[in-house]
Design a protein around this motif. Structure first.
Motif, mmCIF file in Angstrom:
data_model
loop_
_atom_site.group_PDB
_atom_site.id
_atom_site.type_symbol
_atom_site.label_atom_id
_atom_site.label_comp_id
_atom_site.label_asym_id
_atom_site.label_seq_id
_atom_site.Cartn_x
_atom_site.Cartn_y
_atom_site.Cartn_z
ATOM 1 N N LEU A 171 0.802 -1.211 0.000
ATOM 2 C CA LEU A 171 0.000 0.000 0.000
ATOM 3 C C LEU A 171 0.835 1.261 0.000
ATOM 4 O O LEU A 171 0.304 2.351 0.044
ATOM 5 C CB LEU A 171 -0.921 -0.003 1.238
ATOM 6 N N GLN A 172 2.150 1.104 -0.035
ATOM 7 C CA GLN A 172 3.011 2.295 0.049
ATOM 8 C C GLN A 172 2.882 3.139 -1.199
ATOM 9 O O GLN A 172 2.968 2.646 -2.313
ATOM 10 C CB GLN A 172 4.474 1.877 0.233
ATOM 11 N N GLU A 173 2.662 4.447 -0.960
ATOM 12 C CA GLU A 173 2.501 5.363 -2.097
ATOM 13 C C GLU A 173 3.604 6.408 -2.054
ATOM 14 O O GLU A 173 4.245 6.590 -1.035
ATOM 15 C CB GLU A 173 1.166 6.103 -1.962
ATOM 16 N N GLU A 174 3.720 7.107 -3.160
ATOM 17 C CA GLU A 174 4.698 8.192 -3.189
ATOM 18 C C GLU A 174 4.187 9.324 -2.288
ATOM 19 O O GLU A 174 3.011 9.670 -2.351
ATOM 20 C CB GLU A 174 4.827 8.716 -4.619
ATOM 21 N N LEU A 175 5.095 9.857 -1.469
ATOM 22 C CA LEU A 175 4.657 10.852 -0.499
ATOM 23 C C LEU A 175 4.839 12.265 -1.014
ATOM 24 O O LEU A 175 5.761 12.554 -1.768
ATOM 25 C CB LEU A 175 5.458 10.676 0.797
ATOM 26 N N GLN A 176 3.941 13.143 -0.533
ATOM 27 C CA GLN A 176 4.051 14.563 -0.883
ATOM 28 C C GLN A 176 5.181 15.192 -0.072
ATOM 29 O O GLN A 176 5.550 14.676 0.986
ATOM 30 C CB GLN A 176 2.734 15.293 -0.536
ATOM 31 N N ASP A 177 5.676 16.331 -0.579
ATOM 32 C CA ASP A 177 6.790 17.022 0.100
ATOM 33 C C ASP A 177 6.483 17.326 1.558
ATOM 34 O O ASP A 177 7.352 17.201 2.424
ATOM 35 C CB ASP A 177 7.092 18.347 -0.625
ATOM 36 N N GLU A 178 5.215 17.680 1.816
ATOM 37 C CA GLU A 178 4.830 18.059 3.183
ATOM 38 C C GLU A 178 5.037 16.891 4.137
ATOM 39 O O GLU A 178 5.581 17.045 5.236
ATOM 40 C CB GLU A 178 3.346 18.397 3.153
#
Lengths: 466, 402
Positions: A171-178
């Motif tokens: 379920l790991q997704e690319e994370l936003q900068d924040e």
């Protein structure tokens, strides 16, 4: 085991940043109140989870105060005698290698490249020969399965529990900068290993990985000591050892790798220091070669208690990306090896051992991909023979460095090498269609000689496909 | 729809050029003469381009012809012209306004062009007695004729006669100019070795300026550990990163050719120095590319038949600050490893996809389309966009490297 008294616990608490954060929180909670009783503090602590934080902190201090003993003897006696036999075999190999190097010195045209004491294939071949002489009453419920390459009764975790443990990776997704910035701050502020493990399980920003690893190994305030120790080891390298030559030869492969060739000299320096480091023996979690002194041999085991083996350079290489300082790279390599990679060369029933990992992989593939498992057996290419290189060397050389360091993150995240089981299963599933069409070993070699790019997340996805 | 088969011509027997032509099903021009005009696409040497655009030759290209150099590209790619144009551009600009827009000029090491600026050099040489200088012929390539200088007397190599420190003039033995720059003696080292970066930049138009940058450059590594030891000052395997030089080192590897991908470099800089460090570094490199191109924008003959793919050589110092070393008009398309071949094959393929979209000359409508990414190329700067969009472009540019 060392026991701490209350005074010592308090002193260690006071040296922790988290203790002072908790104290500040309690003070702020009571503001200008003049009279504060113990009950008031207790109630407040319970209401805002400060009590939990304090308990975790004290548990952490107590855990860290217990020195982890090196595992020298296995609970299964048969494996202890096997380890002795393995070490004897390696002493013989050492003599052969020594003779070969002498021959090469005398004859330049002799370019025999098998100048290593053992490689992963030798290790697997030895494991294959293991047959338990006596049945253990402890494991009578373990079925003996003759279709597997390794047939030893050792306690194994259920395959499903391993698959379930790592399922969150799907379920790991690319994370936003924040979110990435938030994780950065967490790493800067966290000290407890269980909190650092949680971060490592989920996502580690590239720029903070070194700090996370240093904190996890408790090196973050010890750079001067690390530097001094490394400098001492470097001085010792001025005296040449026979093993230095083997390390130099071992470095040739890494010197051809497009991602690691730039670090060739650093890797060699780290390894030369490593085989001279007397602290390894007391820090290593498992003694994987029997350190008995042999009579009438020119060479004994290095002070580490084990012989260097083929591709040992690979374990250092990815860590070279984390720091410009060689003493930091060395400290990280030493810690990773002593805590984790040593198990990949250990004949042991421990859950991280090469034996356990191999048996777990066989178990999963034989039950979830029986067609593949059977097909490989029929064409004479056992499952384990296909993945032993990737398993023993953590896919270094098969994946790009960012993916390798994701593996290292998971190793720390779970304090375990089980992620390698998932990735090996994924690797076999990825190439399953081609493998099922292969008719012989040559076909198999052809499949893996083609240019390929294996990625961490991709192999995880494949591991869960049936 | 019938696929048009363009005619191609090349002066380079390089597989990455020819394979790309062949893969598109284009036809090789059958005319053997150097001045033949029966082609649509010509990957030419700089000398042949000069001949084609020489008014004395009376050649005129038609609307169905495209060539890979601008007529006077040397304004950017000859070392002495590049320095001259950058210095002129800097003098002409209002520094405050330029810096407000986010540009700066601080990327060229102090450089003098010989013989004209010899006396200025001597002054600076005496002011900085411990400085090492690097001497390069203005118009040669592949590291030829380059040497490091610590004593004025070493200039005998290029003058042919004894040179003393009180001389105010230098007569060169050959007619060629030289450029002499302060040597960056604190380069960024990885694994203890010096390297420089090769970046590919495509310019499809100078007026208005349109610049594309390729996302797959590489570092070129020296084979020996870097040292500032004076005893090793003449060891080119320590100091010069040109593959043409390093390939003669005992430690040269055919497998990787000393080439380290920019993806690997990105990961290294992010991991060892922090994520923002890489972004700042690339921002600075983009500044170098754009400032250098702008410096020649007014002087380059912006012929509509031309495009140009440059090889930028950038050196990073120990503070991750990039310095411009030189700009190549004909970056090497020789492939030294399988990875290298893959990179250059895709590079040329993407160039053709940009200059000849859909394997044909773009019509007016296609020219108006604002496409910002083609294969590995991304638009770094498009002057035809209005100012607001250009500022947004600059902020977007670091996303090329994510």
């Amino acid at each position: 085991m060392q026991q701490l008294d209350n005074q010592e616990i308090l002193m260690k608490l006071k040296s922790s940043k988290q203790f002072w954060d908790i104290k500040k929180k309690i003070k702020q909670g009571f503001n200008e109140q003049q009279k504060i009783g113990v009950n008031d503090i207790q109630k407040f602590a319970q209401s805002c989870e400060v009590e939990d934080q304090l308990i975790k902190l004290i548990s952490h201090i107590l855990k860290k105060s217990k020195k982890r003993e090196t595992i020298k003897e296995d609970q299964i006696e048969f494996l202890n005698t096997s380890k002795v036999k393995w070490t004897e075999l390696l002493f013989k190999n050492l003599d052969i290698v020594h003779q070969k190097t002498k021959n090469q010195e005398e004859d330049d045209t002799n370019t025999d490249s098998k100048l290593y004491i053992y490689d992963e294939k030798n290790l697997l071949a030895f494991l294959q020969t293991l047959k338990q002489q006596q049945s253990s009453s402890l494991y009578q419920n373990v079925q003996f399965q003759s279709n597997k390459l390794l047939n030893i009764n050792i306690p194994l975790k259920s395959s499903q529990s391993i698959l379930d443990k790592y399922q969150y990776l799907l379920l790991q997704e690319e994370l936003q900068d924040e979110k990435i910035n938030k994780i950065r701050k967490q790493i800067e502020n966290e000290h407890l290993d269980i909190e650092l493990e949680k971060i490592a399980q989920n996502f580690v920003p590239n720029g903070e990985r070194c700090l996370l690893y240093l904190k996890y190994f408790e090196f973050d305030h010890q750079e001067t000591v690390i530097q001094q120790n490394f400098a001492k080891l470097q001085k010792e390298c001025l005296i040449q050892l026979f093993y230095d030559e083997l390390l130099e030869i071992d470095g040739h492969e890494i010197s051809e790798d497009t991602f690691y060739f730039v670090f060739q000299e650093q890797i060699l320096t780290c390894l030369k220091c490593f085989i001279r480091d007397k602290t390894i023996k007391e820090n290593i979690r498992i003694q994987f070669q029997n350190g008995l002194k042999k009579e009438n041999t020119e060479f004994q085991l290095p002070v580490t208690g084990f012989f260097p083996f083929k591709n040992i350079s690979k374990y250092v290489a990815p860590l070279c990306y984390l720091s410009t300082k060689i003493h930091i790279i060395y400290a990280l390599f030493k810690e990773f090896f002593c805590r984790y990679f040593c198990f990949l060369h250990s004949i042991s029933s421990e859950s991280n051992s090469i034996l356990s990992l191999c048996m777990q992989i066989e178990e999963i593939v034989s039950t979830r991909s029986p067609k593949l498992f059977h097909h490989l057996k029929v064409i004479g290419c056992d499952t384990l023979k296909l993945i032993i290189h990737q398993l023993v060397y953590c896919f270094i050389g098969d994946m790009d460095p960012p993916h390798i360091l994701s593996i290292y993150d998971q190793i720390i995240g779970h304090d375990s090498l089980e992620i390698l089981v998932i990735l090996c299963v994924g690797f076999l599933n990825k190439y399953k269609p081609k493998l099922l069409l292969a008719k012989n070993g040559e076909n198999i070699q052809q499949i893996f000689s083609e240019l390929r790019e294996d990625k961490f997340q991709e192999l995880v996805q494949f591991a869960y496909k049936q | 729809m019938q696929i048009k088969k363009l005619k191609w011509k090349t002066d380079f027997e390089k597989s990455v050029i020819i394979e790309n032509f062949v893969n598109r099903g284009w036809i090789k021009s059958q005319e053997k003469e150097e001045d033949s005009t029966d082609w649509n696409v010509y990957w030419a040497t700089v000398w042949n381009v000069r001949n084609i655009f020489n008014p004395k030759n009376g050649m005129r290209l038609n609307d169905q012809q495209i060539i890979n150099h601008f007529p006077n590209h040397y304004e950017l790619t000859r070392k002495d012209c590049m320095v001259k144009n950058l210095k002129r551009f800097k003098r002409e600009q209002d520094k405050e306004i330029y810096e407000q827009q986010g540009w700066n000029f601080d990327f060229l090491p102090t450089t003098y062009v010989f013989p004209g600026e010899y006396s200025l050099f001597v002054e600076e040489f005496h002011r900085c007695p411990n400085q090492t200088w690097i001497v390069k012929p203005a118009a040669r390539s592949q590291g030829k004729g380059i040497f490091l200088l610590r004593k004025i007397q070493q200039l005998k190599k290029i003058s042919g006669t004894t040179v003393t420190s009180n001389m105010t003039q230098l007569n060169l033995a050959s007619k060629e100019n030289y450029v002499v720059s302060k040597y960056i003696d604190n380069p960024l080292l990885i694994g203890g070795k010096k390297f420089d970066l090769r970046m590919y930049v495509l310019v499809t138009n100078y007026k208005p300026l349109k610049v594309w940058i390729y996302n797959k450059g590489f570092g070129r590594f020296c084979n020996e550990q870097y040292t500032t030891d004076v005893a090793e000052i003449e060891n080119m395997f320590v100091h010069l990163t040109n593959v043409a030089i390093q390939q003669y080192s005992d430690k040269y590897s055919q497998k990787h050719g000393g080439k380290y991908s920019i993806d690997a470099l990105k990961f290294y800089v992010e991991s060892a120095y922090g994520t923002e460090s890489f972004q700042k570094m690339m921002d600075d490199i983009h500044n170098i590319i754009l400032t250098s191109l702008k410096s020649v924008q007014a002087v380059i003959q912006n012929d509509k038949h031309c495009f140009e793919m440059y090889g930028y050589d950038i050196l990073l110092d120990a503070n991750l600050k990039p310095w411009l070393i030189e700009i190549n008009a004909s970056p090497s398309l020789t492939t030294t490893t399988p990875v290298d071949k893959n990179l250059k094959l895709n590079l040329i393929n993407d160039v053709y996809n940009i200059v000849l979209p859909n394997d044909d000359f773009p019509d007016n409508e296609q020219k108006q389309q604002q496409i910002n990414k083609v294969g590995g190329f991304s638009v770094l700067y498009d002057e035809s966009q209005d100012l607001i969009n250009r500022k947004a472009q600059k902020r977007q540019s670091v996303k090329i490297w994510k």
